[in-house]
Motif scaffolding. Structure first.
Motif, PDB file in Angstrom:
ATOM      1  N   ASP A 161      41.492  34.633  36.373  1.00  0.00           N
ATOM      2  CA  ASP A 161      42.582  35.587  37.244  1.00  0.00           C
ATOM      3  C   ASP A 161      41.697  36.759  37.691  1.00  0.00           C
ATOM      4  O   ASP A 161      40.850  37.093  36.919  1.00  0.00           O
ATOM      5  CB  ASP A 161      43.675  36.241  36.348  1.00  0.00           C
ATOM      6  CG  ASP A 161      44.719  35.102  35.761  1.00  0.00           C
ATOM      7  OD1 ASP A 161      44.998  34.181  36.309  1.00  0.00           O
ATOM      8  OD2 ASP A 161      45.434  35.395  34.900  1.00  0.00           O
ATOM      9  N   LEU A 162      42.000  37.132  38.972  1.00  0.00           N
ATOM     10  CA  LEU A 162      41.591  38.060  39.508  1.00  0.00           C
ATOM     11  C   LEU A 162      42.489  39.341  39.538  1.00  0.00           C
ATOM     12  O   LEU A 162      43.504  39.155  40.356  1.00  0.00           O
ATOM     13  CB  LEU A 162      40.829  38.016  40.765  1.00  0.00           C
ATOM     14  CG  LEU A 162      40.429  39.174  41.576  1.00  0.00           C
ATOM     15  CD1 LEU A 162      39.537  40.108  41.001  1.00  0.00           C
ATOM     16  CD2 LEU A 162      39.904  38.642  43.186  1.00  0.00           C
ATOM     17  N   VAL A 163      42.412  40.160  38.967  1.00  0.00           N
ATOM     18  CA  VAL A 163      43.552  41.447  38.663  1.00  0.00           C
ATOM     19  C   VAL A 163      43.074  42.522  39.591  1.00  0.00           C
ATOM     20  O   VAL A 163      42.152  43.146  39.319  1.00  0.00           O
ATOM     21  CB  VAL A 163      43.974  41.746  37.258  1.00  0.00           C
ATOM     22  CG1 VAL A 163      45.014  42.767  37.366  1.00  0.00           C
ATOM     23  CG2 VAL A 163      44.314  40.363  36.466  1.00  0.00           C
ATOM     24  N   ASP A 218      44.061  31.586  38.966  1.00  0.00           N
ATOM     25  CA  ASP A 218      43.173  30.264  39.267  1.00  0.00           C
ATOM     26  C   ASP A 218      42.148  30.296  40.272  1.00  0.00           C
ATOM     27  O   ASP A 218      41.928  29.877  41.066  1.00  0.00           O
ATOM     28  CB  ASP A 218      44.081  29.126  39.676  1.00  0.00           C
ATOM     29  CG  ASP A 218      45.147  28.720  38.509  1.00  0.00           C
ATOM     30  OD1 ASP A 218      44.665  28.731  37.227  1.00  0.00           O
ATOM     31  OD2 ASP A 218      45.979  28.383  38.955  1.00  0.00           O
ATOM     32  N   VAL A 219      41.420  31.506  40.102  1.00  0.00           N
ATOM     33  CA  VAL A 219      40.091  31.716  40.942  1.00  0.00           C
ATOM     34  C   VAL A 219      38.919  31.041  40.532  1.00  0.00           C
ATOM     35  O   VAL A 219      38.757  31.541  39.119  1.00  0.00           O
ATOM     36  CB  VAL A 219      39.986  33.356  41.162  1.00  0.00           C
ATOM     37  CG1 VAL A 219      38.793  33.611  42.037  1.00  0.00           C
ATOM     38  CG2 VAL A 219      41.280  33.951  41.782  1.00  0.00           C
ATOM     39  N   VAL A 220      38.443  30.332  41.182  1.00  0.00           N
ATOM     40  CA  VAL A 220      37.227  29.791  40.995  1.00  0.00           C
ATOM     41  C   VAL A 220      35.918  30.788  40.610  1.00  0.00           C
ATOM     42  O   VAL A 220      35.875  31.863  41.714  1.00  0.00           O
ATOM     43  CB  VAL A 220      36.750  28.640  41.578  1.00  0.00           C
ATOM     44  CG1 VAL A 220      35.210  28.118  41.297  1.00  0.00           C
ATOM     45  CG2 VAL A 220      37.680  27.699  41.825  1.00  0.00           C
ATOM     46  N   PRO A 221      35.238  30.795  39.488  1.00  0.00           N
ATOM     47  CA  PRO A 221      34.082  31.762  39.545  1.00  0.00           C
ATOM     48  C   PRO A 221      33.138  31.934  40.726  1.00  0.00           C
ATOM     49  O   PRO A 221      32.995  30.673  41.263  1.00  0.00           O
ATOM     50  CB  PRO A 221      33.316  31.365  38.277  1.00  0.00           C
ATOM     51  CG  PRO A 221      34.559  30.573  37.364  1.00  0.00           C
ATOM     52  CD  PRO A 221      35.392  29.890  38.316  1.00  0.00           C
ATOM     53  N   PHE A 276      38.992  48.629  50.016  1.00  0.00           N
ATOM     54  CA  PHE A 276      38.079  47.337  50.171  1.00  0.00           C
ATOM     55  C   PHE A 276      37.569  47.295  48.805  1.00  0.00           C
ATOM     56  O   PHE A 276      37.548  48.269  48.022  1.00  0.00           O
ATOM     57  CB  PHE A 276      37.083  47.418  51.104  1.00  0.00           C
ATOM     58  CG  PHE A 276      37.466  47.288  52.537  1.00  0.00           C
ATOM     59  CD1 PHE A 276      37.629  46.045  53.090  1.00  0.00           C
ATOM     60  CD2 PHE A 276      37.452  48.394  53.259  1.00  0.00           C
ATOM     61  CE1 PHE A 276      38.024  46.074  54.487  1.00  0.00           C
ATOM     62  CE2 PHE A 276      37.989  48.478  54.484  1.00  0.00           C
ATOM     63  CZ  PHE A 276      38.115  47.473  55.191  1.00  0.00           C
ATOM     64  N   SER A 277      37.337  46.139  48.313  1.00  0.00           N
ATOM     65  CA  SER A 277      36.728  46.003  47.053  1.00  0.00           C
ATOM     66  C   SER A 277      35.468  46.809  46.692  1.00  0.00           C
ATOM     67  O   SER A 277      34.934  47.009  47.829  1.00  0.00           O
ATOM     68  CB  SER A 277      36.328  44.460  46.730  1.00  0.00           C
ATOM     69  OG  SER A 277      35.825  43.802  47.695  1.00  0.00           O
ATOM     70  N   ASN A 278      35.114  47.262  45.565  1.00  0.00           N
ATOM     71  CA  ASN A 278      34.063  48.077  45.250  1.00  0.00           C
ATOM     72  C   ASN A 278      34.514  49.459  45.892  1.00  0.00           C
ATOM     73  O   ASN A 278      33.493  50.455  45.929  1.00  0.00           O
ATOM     74  CB  ASN A 278      32.764  47.672  45.796  1.00  0.00           C
ATOM     75  CG  ASN A 278      32.294  46.489  44.918  1.00  0.00           C
ATOM     76  OD1 ASN A 278      32.409  46.326  43.711  1.00  0.00           O
ATOM     77  ND2 ASN A 278      31.543  45.533  45.786  1.00  0.00           N
ATOM     78  N   ASP A 279      35.502  49.816  46.147  1.00  0.00           N
ATOM     79  CA  ASP A 279      36.029  51.120  47.060  1.00  0.00           C
ATOM     80  C   ASP A 279      35.033  51.394  48.304  1.00  0.00           C
ATOM     81  O   ASP A 279      34.760  52.526  48.574  1.00  0.00           O
ATOM     82  CB  ASP A 279      35.964  52.279  46.159  1.00  0.00           C
ATOM     83  CG  ASP A 279      37.461  52.493  45.427  1.00  0.00           C
ATOM     84  OD1 ASP A 279      38.454  51.996  46.142  1.00  0.00           O
ATOM     85  OD2 ASP A 279      37.383  52.729  44.512  1.00  0.00           O
ATOM     86  N   GLY A 282      37.315  35.929  34.437  1.00  0.00           N
ATOM     87  CA  GLY A 282      38.102  36.760  35.090  1.00  0.00           C
ATOM     88  C   GLY A 282      37.563  38.303  35.362  1.00  0.00           C
ATOM     89  O   GLY A 282      36.502  38.495  34.811  1.00  0.00           O
ATOM     90  N   LEU A 283      38.326  38.771  36.215  1.00  0.00           N
ATOM     91  CA  LEU A 283      38.022  40.255  36.593  1.00  0.00           C
ATOM     92  C   LEU A 283      39.237  41.206  36.903  1.00  0.00           C
ATOM     93  O   LEU A 283      40.113  40.523  37.221  1.00  0.00           O
ATOM     94  CB  LEU A 283      37.128  40.072  37.745  1.00  0.00           C
ATOM     95  CG  LEU A 283      36.488  41.503  38.409  1.00  0.00           C
ATOM     96  CD1 LEU A 283      35.389  42.328  37.558  1.00  0.00           C
ATOM     97  CD2 LEU A 283      36.210  41.376  39.884  1.00  0.00           C
TER      98      LEU A 283
END
Length: 136
Positions: free
Chosen positions: A21-23, A70-73, A104-107, A128-129
């Motif tokens: 999971d990516l939360v 279900d995010v693939v690494p 955006f991701s990582n701000d 996951g993250l």
């Protein structure tokens, strides 16, 4: 035939990438109006053009959380915006600058435009993250 299928599954099982999971926690949501929408990108060529996946959740000033199951690494980047008027698109001014809050991701922040994929990419491990971004 069933025995062959079971043997194939047993042999292949260790090589199947486990998905996680990516939360994404979205902070600094200014109102409860509309939706918070996120687009997930899995490579630089698709970034801000063709999301691999997308999700949305009702805006919540206390903070909004979106989950990709279900995010693939691997390495991913994401873009988030608060669709405050709930019209299904990110509103922009005449110059093309977003008029709704974005993150955006990582701000990550861009200069004279959106950030590059290298600035936004995050590694999603097999476990996951769980990450947080703040709307601007």
């Amino acid at each position: 035939m069933i025995r062959t299928a079971l043997l194939t599954l047993a042999v292949a099982a260790p090589f199947v990438a486990h998905a996680a999971d990516l939360v994404i926690h979205v902070a600094n949501v200014k109102s409860d109006q509309g939706q918070v929408r996120v687009a997930l990108y899995d490579n630089a060529d698709a970034f801000l053009k063709r999301p691999a996946r997308a999700a949305e959740a009702r805006a919540d000033k206390a903070g909004t959380t979106l989950v990709f199951h279900d995010v693939v690494p691997g390495e991913y980047g994401f873009a988030v915006y608060h669709d405050a008027n709930d019209n299904g698109r990110m509103d922009r001014n005449l110059l093309g600058i977003p008029t709704e809050p974005i993150a955006f991701s990582n701000d990550a922040q861009g200069r004279m435009g959106p950030p590059a994929f290298d600035a936004v990419k995050v590694a999603v491990p097999a476990a996951g993250l769980d990450t947080t971004v703040s709307l601007r």
